[in-house]
Design an enzyme around this catalytic site. Structure first.
Site, short mmCIF file in Angstrom:
data_model
loop_
_atom_site.label_atom_id
_atom_site.label_comp_id
_atom_site.label_asym_id
_atom_site.label_seq_id
_atom_site.Cartn_x
_atom_site.Cartn_y
_atom_site.Cartn_z
N HIS A 126 34.23 31.45 37.92
CA HIS A 126 34.18 32.75 37.25
C HIS A 126 34.49 32.56 35.76
O HIS A 126 35.64 32.48 35.36
CB HIS A 126 35.18 33.71 37.88
CG HIS A 126 34.98 35.15 37.52
ND1 HIS A 126 34.14 35.57 36.51
CD2 HIS A 126 35.51 36.28 38.05
CE1 HIS A 126 34.18 36.90 36.44
NE2 HIS A 126 34.99 37.35 37.36
N TYR B 252 38.07 37.26 31.80
CA TYR B 252 39.15 36.55 32.48
C TYR B 252 39.36 35.21 31.77
O TYR B 252 38.74 34.95 30.74
CB TYR B 252 38.85 36.45 33.98
CG TYR B 252 38.75 37.85 34.58
CD1 TYR B 252 39.86 38.70 34.57
CD2 TYR B 252 37.55 38.35 35.06
CE1 TYR B 252 39.78 40.00 35.05
CE2 TYR B 252 37.45 39.66 35.54
CZ TYR B 252 38.57 40.48 35.54
OH TYR B 252 38.48 41.76 36.00
N ARG C 239 26.88 47.04 43.52
CA ARG C 239 27.20 48.40 43.98
C ARG C 239 26.24 48.94 45.01
O ARG C 239 26.65 49.68 45.92
CB ARG C 239 27.30 49.34 42.77
CG ARG C 239 28.55 49.09 41.94
CD ARG C 239 28.49 49.74 40.60
NE ARG C 239 27.44 49.15 39.76
CZ ARG C 239 27.17 49.51 38.52
NH1 ARG C 239 27.88 50.48 37.96
NH2 ARG C 239 26.23 48.92 37.83
C1 FNR Z 1 32.63 43.89 40.66
N1 FNR Z 1 32.18 42.85 39.86
C2 FNR Z 1 32.76 41.60 39.97
N2 FNR Z 1 32.25 40.55 39.28
C3 FNR Z 1 32.74 39.31 39.46
O1 FNR Z 1 32.27 38.38 38.84
N3 FNR Z 1 33.79 39.10 40.31
C4 FNR Z 1 34.37 40.10 41.02
O2 FNR Z 1 35.27 39.86 41.83
C5 FNR Z 1 33.87 41.41 40.81
N4 FNR Z 1 34.43 42.49 41.44
C6 FNR Z 1 33.79 43.71 41.45
C7 FNR Z 1 34.25 44.74 42.27
C8 FNR Z 1 33.54 45.94 42.34
C9 FNR Z 1 34.03 47.02 43.27
C10 FNR Z 1 32.37 46.12 41.56
C11 FNR Z 1 31.57 47.40 41.63
C12 FNR Z 1 31.96 45.12 40.72
C13 FNR Z 1 30.92 42.98 39.10
C14 FNR Z 1 29.71 42.85 40.02
O3 FNR Z 1 29.66 41.59 40.66
C15 FNR Z 1 28.38 43.07 39.28
O4 FNR Z 1 28.24 42.07 38.31
C16 FNR Z 1 28.31 44.44 38.61
O5 FNR Z 1 28.78 45.45 39.49
C17 FNR Z 1 26.87 44.78 38.20
O6 FNR Z 1 26.00 44.74 39.31
P1 FNR Z 1 25.48 46.10 40.05
O7 FNR Z 1 26.69 46.79 40.63
O8 FNR Z 1 24.81 46.93 39.01
O9 FNR Z 1 24.54 45.60 41.11
#
Ligand code: FNR
Length: 367
Positions: free
Chosen positions: A182, A187, A330
């Protein structure tokens, strides 16, 4: 063939993906002491049944103080292996591959999970075991409400790099198919990359070559234990969306370096390192970042993420050579069986991944 690209298999190192649909990593903030539990079994088990080819398990801390919140998952000790393995073993029954996102929250740690009522985003959590000291490249806090991070010493940095390696050894024991480091969303790794958060004057700060060193050291350390035949991914925030912040040009230069180190996949996200970020006002704003990396860094496979909610859009991204894999977050929460719907939209039939269609059900369930 007429098979949509979204449902065309792909092999990355020894990992056979049945299609191009990936569940994006999503923190569940549902762990106690970092442990996976019933929630994770049901949540990831459902997503494994969805028809997705790969699930990237949530950001999982390599040390306890590397958690965003006290509810984050962790793999910093051996007792955390078995509960995670139980979930992974179940998911694998559905021919779904599992990646684990290795994380350190850095200066964005020790906060409240989003479900705590009245919690201010980024504000410190309060309570024994919920609040802990946080660390960053420099004593630059993330936002007005955030705690001030301690500056990591060179010894501290060595320990964290080692923790990524030790956690990889545990991930192998838990049965993960791919490691994702990550390096996004502000972070720890991301905060080393950007000169807005990294004002160090030693070999880990200053010029580009120094700011990327923490990440490249982690990649090198992980690769000493991670099998050569298995894929390695890095998630990056390709744009910080602030003036003088980390940007796509620096990302391109970084990806060329890590591509040559043997990183198989770059997961192209953005933002999160600055409370003052100015994110474009369109839902698909991150897709061009993946496209740019693919074009500029020849040979690098990418995942596109952000705003994908339907099969046709996902297919277009692949057809336009903007990415090799489509990462969805999401939409999977709203519609866990989204791949089935995407298949309908693209006019093909995929087997509903149900218990009765599993050849090995007898072995596992005795039914
Ligand atoms: C996330 N996102 C996220 N990204 C990541 O790199 N590590 C993580 O643990 C998380 N945790 C997380 C929790 C929740 C509840 C959400 C909604 C999002 C970001 C996620 O992986 C993604 O990059 C973004 O949500 C954009 O994609 P969508 O939601 O538009 O498909």
């Amino acid at each position: 063939s007429n098979l949509p690209k979204l449902f065309t298999p792909i092999k990355i190192k020894d990992m056979d993906l049945k299609n191009r649909i990936v569940v994006s990593p999503m923190c569940q903030y549902s762990s106690v002491d970092g442990l996976f539990n019933e929630w994770h079994l049901v949540h990831y088990g459902t997503l494994a049944r969805s028809g997705a080819a790969l699930i990237v398990l949530e950001a999982t801390a390599v040390v306890p103080e590397g958690r965003i919140t006290y509810g984050d998952s962790g793999l910093w000790n051996d007792s955390q292996i078995e509960p995670m393995k139980r979930v992974i073993d179940f998911c694998k029954l559905f021919n779904c591959k599992i990646a684990l996102q290795l994380a350190h929250s850095g200066r964005k740690g020790s906060t409240n999970p989003i479900y705590i009522e009245g919690a201010i985003r980024g504000a410190p959590a309060i309570g024994v075991g919920r609040e802990y000291d946080i660390y960053g490249p420099s004593e630059v806090q993330w936002g007005m409400e955030s705690k001030k991070p301690h500056e990591l010493s060179l010894d501290d940095i060595k320990c964290i790099i080692n923790a990524f390696k030790d956690t990889t050894i545990r991930a192998i024991k838990a049965g993960v198919d791919m490691i994702e480091i990550h390096g996004a969303h502000g972070y720890l790794i991301n905060s080393f990359l950007s000169s807005t958060s990294n004002i160090r004057t030693d070999q880990y700060g200053g010029i580009f070559e120094n700011r990327i060193r923490f990440l490249t050291d982690i990649i090198t350390a992980v690769k000493t234990v991670w099998p050569k035949e298995k894929p390695l991914s890095v998630r990056l925030s390709c744009e910080e969306w602030v003036e003088n912040g980390w940007n796509i040009e620096e990302t391109i230069n970084l990806v060329k370096v890590i591509r040559d180190m043997g990183v198989d996949l770059v997961d192209c996200s953005s933002g999160g390192n600055s409370c003052c970020q100015n994110i474009p006002n369109t839902p698909m704003f991150q897709i061009p970042l993946s496209e740019t990396i693919k074009k500029e860094c020849i040979g690098q496979k990418t995942m596109a993420v952000g705003g994908v909610t339907d099969g046709k859009t996902a297919e277009d991204i692949l057809q336009n050579l903007q990415a090799d894999l489509i990462c969805v977050a999401r939409q999977f929460l709203k519609d866990p069986f989204w791949p089935q719907r995407a298949a309908d939209e693209l006019g093909i039939h995929i087997d509903p991944v149900l218990q009765y269609s599993l050849a090995h059900r007898h072995k596992k369930t005795g039914i």
